[in-house]
Design a protein around this motif. Structure first.
Motif, PDB file in Angstrom:
ATOM      1  N   ALA A 197      23.073  20.042  55.335  1.00 14.19           N
ATOM      2  CA  ALA A 197      23.878  20.709  54.312  1.00 14.19           C
ATOM      3  C   ALA A 197      24.434  19.723  53.277  1.00 14.19           C
ATOM      4  O   ALA A 197      24.323  19.981  52.074  1.00 14.19           O
ATOM      5  N   PHE A 244      25.642  34.838  52.977  1.00 12.82           N
ATOM      6  CA  PHE A 244      24.589  34.611  53.967  1.00 12.82           C
ATOM      7  C   PHE A 244      25.049  33.801  55.172  1.00 12.82           C
ATOM      8  O   PHE A 244      24.451  33.889  56.230  1.00 12.82           O
ATOM      9  N   LYS A 245      26.074  33.005  54.991  1.00 13.96           N
ATOM     10  CA  LYS A 245      26.581  32.166  56.078  1.00 13.96           C
ATOM     11  C   LYS A 245      28.096  32.314  56.149  1.00 13.96           C
ATOM     12  O   LYS A 245      28.738  32.625  55.157  1.00 13.96           O
ATOM     13  N   VAL A 246      28.648  32.038  57.296  1.00 13.45           N
ATOM     14  CA  VAL A 246      30.098  32.062  57.450  1.00 13.45           C
ATOM     15  C   VAL A 246      30.660  30.776  56.848  1.00 13.45           C
ATOM     16  O   VAL A 246      30.228  29.680  57.202  1.00 13.45           O
ATOM     17  N   ALA A 263      23.447  21.396  60.501  1.00 14.63           N
ATOM     18  CA  ALA A 263      24.632  21.050  59.714  1.00 14.63           C
ATOM     19  C   ALA A 263      24.482  19.679  59.058  1.00 14.63           C
ATOM     20  O   ALA A 263      25.169  19.371  58.095  1.00 14.63           O
ATOM     21  N   TYR A 291      26.795  31.707  48.839  1.00 17.65           N
ATOM     22  CA  TYR A 291      26.579  31.076  50.144  1.00 17.65           C
ATOM     23  C   TYR A 291      27.278  31.876  51.237  1.00 17.65           C
ATOM     24  O   TYR A 291      26.726  32.103  52.308  1.00 17.65           O
ATOM     25  N   GLY A 292      28.522  32.313  50.946  1.00 15.35           N
ATOM     26  CA  GLY A 292      29.295  33.085  51.920  1.00 15.35           C
ATOM     27  C   GLY A 292      28.690  34.438  52.239  1.00 15.35           C
ATOM     28  O   GLY A 292      28.991  35.022  53.279  1.00 15.35           O
TER      29      GLY A 292
END
Length: 143
Positions: A6, A73-75, A3, A70-71
């Motif tokens: 990012a 592939f990731k929450v 994180a 992005y959403g």
């Protein structure tokens, strides 16, 4: 990916996007100017403005598509808004008026203007950051 990386990757992507728009199109990546120019063209129907509208639409579509991609592939983190609709409308209108008075927004002045060493952008950025700090201090400290 940690994180901690990012924000770094996001900052690099914003910088690359702003640099590419300036180098390839000769335009500043100020969102209020991009949206204002697009709305101005839509309401005035200027002849020959179609090609100018296309890059503006593509840029704004990218701003919307990026978090959606992005959403996929990731929450995405949960969004929490602690203000009423009326407060949000008033705040949005105040931001709009402020961008008109400042001849640009945080992205135009804070990212693009400062990177070009613009004294006007430095003054605008210092002013809106100070106003933001003061607003948070008043809202959280006094109210």
């Amino acid at each position: 990916m940690s994180a901690y990386y990012a924000p770094l990757i996001g900052g690099i992507m914003i910088g690359l996007g702003a640099a590419m728009l300036l180098l390839l199109n000769g335009r500043i990546a100020g969102i209020s100017g991009i949206v204002g120019g697009l709305l101005g063209q839509a309401f005035t129907r200027q002849p020959g403005s179609g090609s100018d509208a296309m890059w503006r639409i593509a840029f704004l579509a990218g701003l919307v598509a990026a978090p959606l991609l992005y959403g996929a592939f990731k929450v995405l983190p949960a969004a929490q808004v602690d203000a009423s609709v009326g407060t949000l409308v008033i705040a949005g209108l105040m931001v709009g008026v402020g961008t008109r008075y400042a001849s640009g927004c945080t992205s135009g002045h804070g990212i693009c203007g400062l990177s070009r060493f613009s004294p006007r952008s430095l003054a605008a950025t210092v002013t809106f950051m100070a106003a933001g700090f003061a607003t948070v201090a008043v809202v959280r400290g006094l109210l």
